[in-house]
Write an enzyme that holds these catalytic residues in place. Structure first.
Site, short mmCIF file in Angstrom:
data_model
loop_
_atom_site.label_atom_id
_atom_site.label_comp_id
_atom_site.label_asym_id
_atom_site.label_seq_id
_atom_site.Cartn_x
_atom_site.Cartn_y
_atom_site.Cartn_z
N GLN A 121 4.17 1.59 -4.33
CA GLN A 121 3.45 2.12 -3.17
C GLN A 121 4.42 2.80 -2.21
O GLN A 121 5.47 2.25 -1.88
CB GLN A 121 2.69 0.98 -2.47
CG GLN A 121 1.77 1.44 -1.34
CD GLN A 121 0.59 2.29 -1.81
OE1 GLN A 121 0.11 2.15 -2.93
NE2 GLN A 121 0.13 3.18 -0.96
N ASP A 173 0.57 7.16 -11.20
CA ASP A 173 0.46 7.94 -9.95
C ASP A 173 0.64 9.44 -10.22
O ASP A 173 0.29 10.26 -9.37
CB ASP A 173 1.56 7.51 -8.97
CG ASP A 173 1.05 6.57 -7.89
OD1 ASP A 173 -0.14 6.65 -7.56
OD2 ASP A 173 1.87 5.80 -7.36
N LYS A 202 -6.58 -1.51 -4.52
CA LYS A 202 -6.27 -1.21 -5.92
C LYS A 202 -6.45 -2.47 -6.78
O LYS A 202 -7.00 -2.40 -7.88
CB LYS A 202 -4.84 -0.67 -6.04
CG LYS A 202 -4.72 0.77 -5.52
CD LYS A 202 -3.28 1.25 -5.35
CE LYS A 202 -3.29 2.61 -4.64
NZ LYS A 202 -1.95 3.14 -4.35
#
Ligand code: GUN
Length: 294
Positions: A96, A119, A52
């Site tokens: 995460q 997200d 990322k």
């Protein structure tokens, strides 16, 4: 059989994003800024987050990585989330997953400001997606739809079988595939661990989206000739011949399934790179700031 090249499409997408960033800079705006919070040292999470950060560079974004050890308290993690929510220099951020067992993932997700939730995991984004309102779509489902669109694969009136009902992939991709528009307008069946006749259901599928994390689950006898197969599986299987000591294994028995398909995604190089490119797209949208103003 045509291979769906997620690596190539994700590269194109990142180049398109980078061009839009340069237009923003030329107009006097600052670079989009994505922050990622990584707890502990899970191998898969380390790789995802490193990719990322690399993708941010390719897109011309600013990125910040915030690391904490696995013994971080829930309170400390929540206070990091609050400070990112209130940081005007950060457009979007992710925490995460998975998180250590002593931390409630749901509590952390709900603490994220939905306008920075790139997200797409916050219940406001999930709810808005399910009724077709503008929102952040979670990255893997969005990446899958992008692949279907770029390869012009028909979805209207097709039978799409989703294997797996996770909040990150199965549920949202089922919602998107049944929504009005393209890609969408499919007749969707969601199969999971309590579905007794999965093989039979798969045999009637025009599109199978396999997201259950069981290597090689989809075998050739489950696939109709000319079907499209999207493989979301990324299980790490020990492999002494690899430098890393493992290889990524999809949910599809690729070797035997591929010859029957019209289109199929490989693992790696299919859905995986698209997930990251979609996260970049969401970050650009967050920086643009108009998603929730319509
Ligand atoms: N873990 C596995 N996939 C994802 C993802 O898309 N986002 C986050 N935050 N964690 C994940």
């Amino acid at each position: 059989m045509q291979l769906i090249d997620g690596k190539k499409i994700s590269q194109q997408l990142k180049e398109e994003i980078a061009a839009q960033v340069e237009t923003m800079i030329a107009a006097g705006r600052r670079r989009p800024h994505l922050a990622a919070v990584l707890v502990g040292h899970d191998g898969g999470s380390e790789t995802y987050v490193a990719n990322k950060v690399k993708a941010c560079e390719a897109c011309g974004f600013t990125s910040t990585l915030i690391r904490r050890e696995a013994d971080v308290t829930e309170d400390e993690l929540l206070s990091i989330v609050h400070s990112l929510n209130n940081d005007p220099e950060v457009d979007g951020f992710i925490v995460q997953l998975p998180l250590p067992k002593h931390i409630s993932e749901q509590k952390v997700i709900e603490a994220i400001d939905y306008r920075k939730d790139v997200d797409g995991f916050h219940p406001i984004n999930v709810g808005r997606q399910s009724i077709g309102l503008p929102c952040f779509h979670s990255a893997t489902p969005a990446g899958i739809l992008e692949l279907l669109a770029r390869y012009e694969i028909p979805t209207k009136g097709k039978h799409c079988v989703v294997l797996g009902r996770s909040n990150i992939v199965g549920k949202p991709v089922a919602t998107l595939m049944m929504q009005k528009g393209y890609p969408g307008n499919a007749t969707v069946t969601v199969c999971h661990s309590a579905t007794p006749n999965i093989k039979e259901i798969c045999r009637s599928a025009d599109i199978i989206i396999a997201a259950l994390g069981q290597p090689g689950f989809v075998t050739a006898d489950m696939v109709k000739d000319g079907a499209t197969i999207i493989d979301v599986g990324t299980t790490r299987v020990p492999d002494a011949s690899k430098k890393s000591g493992f290889r990524l294994c999809g949910d599809v028995d690729f070797e035997n399934v591929a010859p029957k398909c019209a289109y199929i995604t490989p693992v790696p190089g299919g859905v995986g790179p698209m997930t990251i490119a979609s996260l970049m797209k969401n970050t650009l949208l967050a920086a643009d700031g108009n998603l929730f103003n319509d």
